[in-house]
Design an enzyme around this catalytic site. Sequence first.
Site, PDB file in Angstrom:
ATOM      1  N   ALA A  62       0.815  -1.296   0.042  1.00  0.00           N
ATOM      2  CA  ALA A  62       0.152  -0.009   0.088  1.00  0.00           C
ATOM      3  C   ALA A  62       0.836   1.380  -0.015  1.00  0.00           C
ATOM      4  CB  ALA A  62      -0.892  -0.028   1.146  1.00  0.00           C
ATOM      5  N   GLY A 112       0.220  -5.568   0.147  1.00  0.00           N
ATOM      6  CA  GLY A 112      -0.486  -5.730  -0.998  1.00  0.00           C
ATOM      7  C   GLY A 112       0.274  -6.084  -2.211  1.00  0.00           C
ATOM      8  N   GLU A 115      -0.089  -9.656  -2.157  1.00  0.00           N
ATOM      9  CA  GLU A 115      -1.511 -10.085  -2.260  1.00  0.00           C
ATOM     10  C   GLU A 115      -1.826  -9.903  -3.700  1.00  0.00           C
ATOM     11  OE1 GLU A 115      -3.976  -8.844   1.741  1.00  0.00           O
ATOM     12  OE2 GLU A 115      -2.875  -7.297   0.771  1.00  0.00           O
ATOM     13  N   GLU A 135       2.803  -5.414   7.455  1.00  0.00           N
ATOM     14  CA  GLU A 135       1.651  -5.060   8.300  1.00  0.00           C
ATOM     15  C   GLU A 135       1.212  -5.517   9.636  1.00  0.00           C
ATOM     16  OE1 GLU A 135      -0.600  -6.683   4.852  1.00  0.00           O
ATOM     17  OE2 GLU A 135       1.270  -6.098   5.270  1.00  0.00           O
TER      18      GLU A 135
END
Length: 168
Positions: A62, A112, A115, A135
């Site tokens: 992110a 992310g 992901e 995170e």
Amino acid sequence: MPATINVRPDGVGVITMNSPPVNSLGTELVTSFKQEFPKLVADPKVKAIVVTGNGNMFCGGAEITEFAIMVAMGPEKMKENNPVAALSEMMDMIDASPKTVVAALNGPALGGGCEVSLACHYRVASPKSSVGFPEVNLGLLPGAQGTQRLPRVAPLPTAMQIIACAML
């Protein structure tokens, strides 16, 4: 452009995330990716798609600077305007591709970025690659479908460890 596409002579379409310094998943990159990826899917010359990052980083996750915007929105506005909706749509677009999508991890795939790689159908990694959800060290759970996708590709004990507290 934050996401660029190229079609190689062998029919492999490559989409490269380019958002220095870590190819972070800010609004601009996610929007660009969502515009460019369907072009590769629609191109009859493209047989398969590779997702990679520019430079020595696949994707650092992110865009941290955008978190302040989310906090400023407040909980009620966040319910109306989900800040991760566009990223989830991007992941679903990759996963639903009728063409094979391979994540080529050319470096770290964190948060992310991990992901994104999990949304791809397959993953290949260079020796310099690492994956994980840093995170979780801040008390945050992966927010872009990682908690659902990782257990599909890794043994449950390993997935639980990565989701809860570790990086590989």
